[in-house]
Design an enzyme around this catalytic site. Structure first.
Site, PDB file in Angstrom:
ATOM      1  N   VAL A 129       0.857  -1.177   0.000  1.00  0.00           N
ATOM      2  CA  VAL A 129       0.000   0.000   0.000  1.00  0.00           C
ATOM      3  C   VAL A 129       0.898   1.234   0.000  1.00  0.00           C
ATOM      4  CG1 VAL A 129      -1.827   1.263   1.201  1.00  0.00           C
ATOM      5  CG2 VAL A 129      -1.792  -1.244   1.271  1.00  0.00           C
ATOM      6  N   ASP A 130       0.933   1.936  -1.128  1.00  0.00           N
ATOM      7  CA  ASP A 130       1.715   3.172  -1.249  1.00  0.00           C
ATOM      8  C   ASP A 130       0.826   4.341  -0.846  1.00  0.00           C
ATOM      9  OD1 ASP A 130       3.871   1.734  -2.313  1.00  0.00           O
ATOM     10  OD2 ASP A 130       3.153   1.991  -4.364  1.00  0.00           O
ATOM     11  N   VAL A 131       1.271   5.144   0.117  1.00  0.00           N
ATOM     12  CA  VAL A 131       0.437   6.228   0.645  1.00  0.00           C
ATOM     13  C   VAL A 131       1.196   7.553   0.637  1.00  0.00           C
ATOM     14  CG1 VAL A 131      -0.868   4.648   2.117  1.00  0.00           C
ATOM     15  CG2 VAL A 131       1.129   5.821   3.049  1.00  0.00           C
ATOM     16  N   CYS A 145      -1.943   5.495  -3.612  1.00  0.00           N
ATOM     17  CA  CYS A 145      -1.486   5.712  -4.980  1.00  0.00           C
ATOM     18  C   CYS A 145      -0.920   4.409  -5.551  1.00  0.00           C
ATOM     19  CB  CYS A 145      -0.402   6.786  -5.042  1.00  0.00           C
ATOM     20  SG  CYS A 145      -0.947   8.404  -4.459  1.00  0.00           S
TER      21      CYS A 145
END
Length: 261
Positions: A129-131, A145
């Site tokens: 999970v890229d945040v 994202c």
């Protein structure tokens, strides 16, 4: 006994090893196979290798490179990049890789994680999970994202991570875009929110620039994965390229910090 894992994260771009800053400006830092050999010698706990081109270019994983990495790597290896089917994940696991990571494909279709878990076992399925922090005059909180930070999703990161966990992910990797390559420390408040919300193992990536930063993460959150890129490929304020890793004595101190909780 469970203990924190200290994990180098290597990024592959155009076949070479690179390091980014806030997911931009990839800087070439060497040959990925040579880096794996060095981390073997330094007895790294685990290694994450992410191909940052595959999903953006809509191509399948580079199975030739993966086979070379798996053959060389003497520690648990996690690979991510371009995986869109359970069959691809199974092929990668069959090569000797321990874990397969997915991001955009899992967000688009969480059932993919269920299929992967059935094919290779939940323990081998990792969701990334890229945040990053929302921007704008009245913006608050974080957004998810994909595609190297180029595509934003109107999703709550914590709710998404729980959904991916329930779908079949055996581990969640939380990657802070804002902190990527900045070497100023992890986003500890964000990390604490994820750790509290999830039941599966969690690994945090983005911001580590010193062993103290690793210590701050594990002393606050306990047994987690402490991953880093710049910390393990650069040395000094001028960021000279030097593959490095904590000594056994330094790792013992970090473990002690986690167990004090």
């Amino acid at each position: 006994m469970l203990r924190p894992r200290i994990i180098p994260c290597l990024l592959i771009h155009k076949g070479g090893l690179v390091k980014t800053q806030q997911f931009k400006a990839p800087k070439y830092v060497g040959d990925p196979i040579n880096a794996v050999k060095i981390f073997n010698d330094k007895e790294a706990d685990e290694l994450v290798v992410l191909d940052i081109d595959a999903t953006v270019n809509k191509v399948e994983p580079d199975f030739t490179l993966i086979a070379k990495l798996a053959a060389e790597c003497r520690m648990p290896l996690c690979y991510g990049g371009g995986v869109t089917t359970a069959a691809q994940a199974a092929r990668i696991i069959d090569m000797g890789v321990e874990k397969v990571a997915v991001s955009a494909a899992a967000i688009a279709n969480p059932a993919l994680l269920t299929e992967m878990a059935a094919a290779v076992g939940r323990q081998s399925v990792v969701a990334v999970v890229d945040v990053r922090k929302r921007t704008g005059l009245f913006a608050k909180g974080y957004e998810v994202c994909t595609h190297n930070g180029k595509v934003s999703h109107k999703l709550d990161p914590i709710a998404l991570a729980k959904q991916l966990q329930d779908a079949g992910a055996g581990e969640i990797v939380v990657n802070s875009i804002d902190r990527d390559g900045q070497m100023q420390g992890y986003d500890l408040e964000l990390a604490a929110q994820f750790k509290q919300a999830l039941k599966v193992p969690v690994t945090f990536l983005g911001g580590a620039g010193s062993l103290d930063h690793l210590g701050e993460l594990v002393s606050r959150l306990g047994v987690v994965g402490a991953a880093a890129g710049s910390l393990f490929v650069f040395k000094g304020k001028y960021r000279a390229v030097l593959i490095n890793y904590p000594t056994p004595e330094q790792k013992k101190l970090l473990c002690h910090e986690a167990l004090k909780r």
